[in-house]
Motif scaffolding. Structure first.
Motif, PDB file in Angstrom:
ATOM      1  N   THR A   1      -5.297   5.791   6.564  1.00  0.00           N
ATOM      2  CA  THR A   1      -4.379   4.695   6.898  1.00  0.00           C
ATOM      3  C   THR A   1      -3.076   5.258   7.450  1.00  0.00           C
ATOM      4  N   LEU A   2      -2.429   4.493   8.294  1.00  0.00           N
ATOM      5  CA  LEU A   2      -1.099   4.878   8.773  1.00  0.00           C
ATOM      6  C   LEU A   2      -0.107   4.883   7.617  1.00  0.00           C
ATOM      7  N   GLU A   3      -0.325   4.005   6.645  1.00  0.00           N
ATOM      8  CA  GLU A   3       0.538   3.960   5.467  1.00  0.00           C
ATOM      9  C   GLU A   3       0.522   5.288   4.714  1.00  0.00           C
ATOM     10  N   GLY A   4      -0.647   5.903   4.620  1.00  0.00           N
ATOM     11  CA  GLY A   4      -0.755   7.196   3.959  1.00  0.00           C
ATOM     12  C   GLY A   4      -0.002   8.289   4.704  1.00  0.00           C
TER      13      GLY A   4
ATOM     14  N   ILE B   1      -2.937   9.438  -1.823  1.00  0.00           N
ATOM     15  CA  ILE B   1      -2.470  10.370  -2.856  1.00  0.00           C
ATOM     16  C   ILE B   1      -3.055  11.763  -2.603  1.00  0.00           C
ATOM     17  N   LEU B   2      -4.335  11.831  -2.311  1.00  0.00           N
ATOM     18  CA  LEU B   2      -5.008  13.115  -2.113  1.00  0.00           C
ATOM     19  C   LEU B   2      -4.428  13.901  -0.953  1.00  0.00           C
ATOM     20  N   ASN B   3      -4.040  13.211   0.111  1.00  0.00           N
ATOM     21  CA  ASN B   3      -3.645  13.885   1.349  1.00  0.00           C
ATOM     22  C   ASN B   3      -2.145  13.896   1.611  1.00  0.00           C
ATOM     23  N   HIS B   4      -1.331  13.650   0.577  1.00  0.00           N
ATOM     24  CA  HIS B   4       0.117  13.575   0.802  1.00  0.00           C
ATOM     25  C   HIS B   4       0.772  14.940   0.928  1.00  0.00           C
ATOM     26  N   SER B   5       0.137  15.968   0.419  1.00  0.00           N
ATOM     27  CA  SER B   5       0.798  17.260   0.242  1.00  0.00           C
ATOM     28  C   SER B   5       0.829  18.071   1.534  1.00  0.00           C
ATOM     29  N   GLY B   6       1.865  18.906   1.678  1.00  0.00           N
ATOM     30  CA  GLY B   6       1.962  19.826   2.801  1.00  0.00           C
ATOM     31  C   GLY B   6       2.360  19.160   4.096  1.00  0.00           C
ATOM     32  N   LEU B   7       2.453  19.969   5.135  1.00  0.00           N
ATOM     33  CA  LEU B   7       2.793  19.466   6.464  1.00  0.00           C
ATOM     34  C   LEU B   7       1.657  19.719   7.447  1.00  0.00           C
ATOM     35  N   GLY B   8       0.467  19.911   6.927  1.00  0.00           N
ATOM     36  CA  GLY B   8      -0.674  20.224   7.775  1.00  0.00           C
ATOM     37  C   GLY B   8      -1.303  18.994   8.402  1.00  0.00           C
TER      38      GLY B   8
ATOM     39  N   SER C   1      -3.460  14.787  -9.094  1.00  0.00           N
ATOM     40  CA  SER C   1      -3.008  13.394  -9.110  1.00  0.00           C
ATOM     41  C   SER C   1      -4.195  12.450  -8.979  1.00  0.00           C
ATOM     42  N   VAL C   2      -5.141  12.810  -8.124  1.00  0.00           N
ATOM     43  CA  VAL C   2      -6.358  11.998  -7.995  1.00  0.00           C
ATOM     44  C   VAL C   2      -7.160  12.058  -9.282  1.00  0.00           C
ATOM     45  N   ARG C   3      -7.246  13.225  -9.879  1.00  0.00           N
ATOM     46  CA  ARG C   3      -7.970  13.366 -11.149  1.00  0.00           C
ATOM     47  C   ARG C   3      -7.326  12.502 -12.238  1.00  0.00           C
ATOM     48  N   VAL C   4      -5.999  12.419 -12.225  1.00  0.00           N
ATOM     49  CA  VAL C   4      -5.289  11.593 -13.207  1.00  0.00           C
ATOM     50  C   VAL C   4      -5.700  10.134 -13.072  1.00  0.00           C
TER      51      VAL C   4
ATOM     52  N   LEU D   1       0.836  -1.198   0.000  1.00  0.00           N
ATOM     53  CA  LEU D   1       0.000   0.000   0.000  1.00  0.00           C
ATOM     54  C   LEU D   1       0.873   1.251   0.000  1.00  0.00           C
ATOM     55  N   ILE D   2       1.905   1.239   0.813  1.00  0.00           N
ATOM     56  CA  ILE D   2       2.832   2.367   0.865  1.00  0.00           C
ATOM     57  C   ILE D   2       3.428   2.629  -0.515  1.00  0.00           C
ATOM     58  N   GLU D   3       3.867   1.570  -1.170  1.00  0.00           N
ATOM     59  CA  GLU D   3       4.503   1.726  -2.478  1.00  0.00           C
ATOM     60  C   GLU D   3       3.528   2.290  -3.499  1.00  0.00           C
ATOM     61  N   ALA D   4       2.303   1.814  -3.489  1.00  0.00           N
ATOM     62  CA  ALA D   4       1.304   2.304  -4.452  1.00  0.00           C
ATOM     63  C   ALA D   4       1.040   3.793  -4.250  1.00  0.00           C
ATOM     64  N   ILE D   5       0.848   4.217  -2.999  1.00  0.00           N
ATOM     65  CA  ILE D   5       0.605   5.643  -2.726  1.00  0.00           C
ATOM     66  C   ILE D   5       1.808   6.476  -3.138  1.00  0.00           C
ATOM     67  N   ALA D   6       3.002   6.014  -2.767  1.00  0.00           N
ATOM     68  CA  ALA D   6       4.221   6.774  -3.071  1.00  0.00           C
ATOM     69  C   ALA D   6       4.432   6.927  -4.571  1.00  0.00           C
ATOM     70  N   LEU D   7       4.225   5.872  -5.332  1.00  0.00           N
ATOM     71  CA  LEU D   7       4.454   5.927  -6.777  1.00  0.00           C
ATOM     72  C   LEU D   7       3.408   6.770  -7.496  1.00  0.00           C
ATOM     73  N   GLY D   8       2.242   6.932  -6.889  1.00  0.00           N
ATOM     74  CA  GLY D   8       1.183   7.698  -7.536  1.00  0.00           C
ATOM     75  C   GLY D   8       1.030   9.118  -7.035  1.00  0.00           C
TER      76      GLY D   8
END
Length: 341
Positions: A174-177, A160-167, A136-139, A99-106
């Motif tokens: 998921t913890l993976e996200g 993917i949607l929530n990876h951005s920023g430090l907020g 990225s989600v739209r893609v 799961l981590i790999e899929a989120i990271a690659l996308g």
């Protein structure tokens, strides 16, 4: 028992209870039969790697616009480094590595050409603004596969949607996200320092000494400090019944200070201002051209113009372009050709 079921059984034996188990996935928007060999997260990873958007990352800028040196990062190598960092952390905690790999690659499939300069241009252009994580989600949901999307699992899309920023991390399911969100910053801060030093735009002596003292004075030391602290802090939290993964207070504050230093001196500083303005000019001219000549866009974007609006279609087309393609298209449309009688 299928190979996939064996992998799922292995997950139940090796992952911590707080991990995202593939057999318990929230599933896909369009239901599919299970794969005989791959879990749902493995399948998502493969779909992302096989996508056109992923391949285009190799010609999208990370920080330095149209840098000809072979050793500077691109959006693709950044993505791979995020995956490396996140997987190391995930294994150290006992989370779902697939799961981590899929989120990271996308996570950066929606990034625009010419680094964050492209994002700024589209953010000003679109009436509702532009954010690369949403793109990225739209893609993966609307643009890939000729408009059908990749039909990824809810956990991957959410990461993917929530990876951005430090907020806030409250929207990450998921913890993976959460691991990928932190790993993105760890990766780009470290490799962007390396590239800035290589380009002669930064020296190690310029980095505030209090940050160097906490994190280390080179990329290996900084990454080791960040990764080990994240694993140690997270494991201590989980063993004490606290479902929180992240950095210790001291290390997290040092990383935030380092990020602020890089934004001030490199990302938004005067050093790259001339090149940033050139990139913005190219993108602005292309946007104007395709607004005036929409029929020159590929069919998928004409459908978007019809079903949504022209502005959204132009933004999607521009956002998908690599740096090289933008430059080539700009030259083709606007630069006079030599005519020999």
């Amino acid at each position: 028992m299928s190979v996939r079921e064996k992998i799922q059984n292995f997950e139940s034996l090796t992952l911590i209870p707080e991990a995202a188990f593939s057999k318990n996935s929230l599933g896909r928007k369009i239901r599919e039969d299970d794969d005989e060999i791959r879990t749902c997260y493995m399948l998502d990873r493969d779909r992302i790697i096989q996508s056109k958007s992923f391949r285009r990352l190799k010609h999208k800028t990370q920080v330095y616009i149209k840098t000809f040196g072979d050793h500077y990062r691109t959006r693709l190598t950044h993505t791979l480094e995020v995956s490396q960092v996140a997987r190391n952390i995930g294994v150290g905690i006992g989370l779902n590595e697939n799961l981590i790999e899929a989120i990271a690659l996308g996570h950066d499939l929606g990034h625009v050409a010419f680094a964050h300069n492209g994002e700024e241009v589209l953010n000003e252009y679109l009436k509702d603004g532009f954010r690369h994580n949403e793109q990225s989600v739209r893609v993966v949901t609307k643009l890939e596969n000729n408009g059908l999307g990749l039909n990824l699992t809810e956990e991957v899309i959410n990461g993917i949607l929530n990876h951005s920023g430090l907020g806030t991390i409250k929207d990450i399911i998921t913890l993976e996200g959460i691991v990928v969100k932190y790993s993105d910053k760890m990766a780009y801060l470290n490799h962007d320092i390396d590239d800035s030093i290589r380009a002669g735009l930064l020296s190690i002596e310029q980095i505030p000494k209090e940050i160097v003292k906490v994190l280390g004075d080179n990329s290996n030391q900084r990454l080791n400090t960040l990764i080990k602290d994240f694993v140690k802090t997270s494991n201590e939290n989980l063993m004490n019944g606290i479902r929180v993964v992240g950095l210790s207070k001291e290390i997290n504050e040092a990383m935030i200070e380092l990020r602020q230093f890089m934004f001030k001196n490199i990302y938004l500083g005067d050093t790259l201002k001339v090149e940033r303005n050139k990139a913005k000019f190219i993108l602005e001219q292309l946007i104007k051209h395709f607004e005036e000549n929409p029929n020159q866009m590929p069919e998928i974007y004409l459908r978007i113009a019809e079903n949504e609006d022209l502005q959204r279609a132009v933004a999607d087309y521009i956002a998908g372009m690599s740096d090289d393609y933008c430059l080539s298209l700009f030259n083709k449309i606007f630069v006079p050709k030599v005519v020999i009688d």
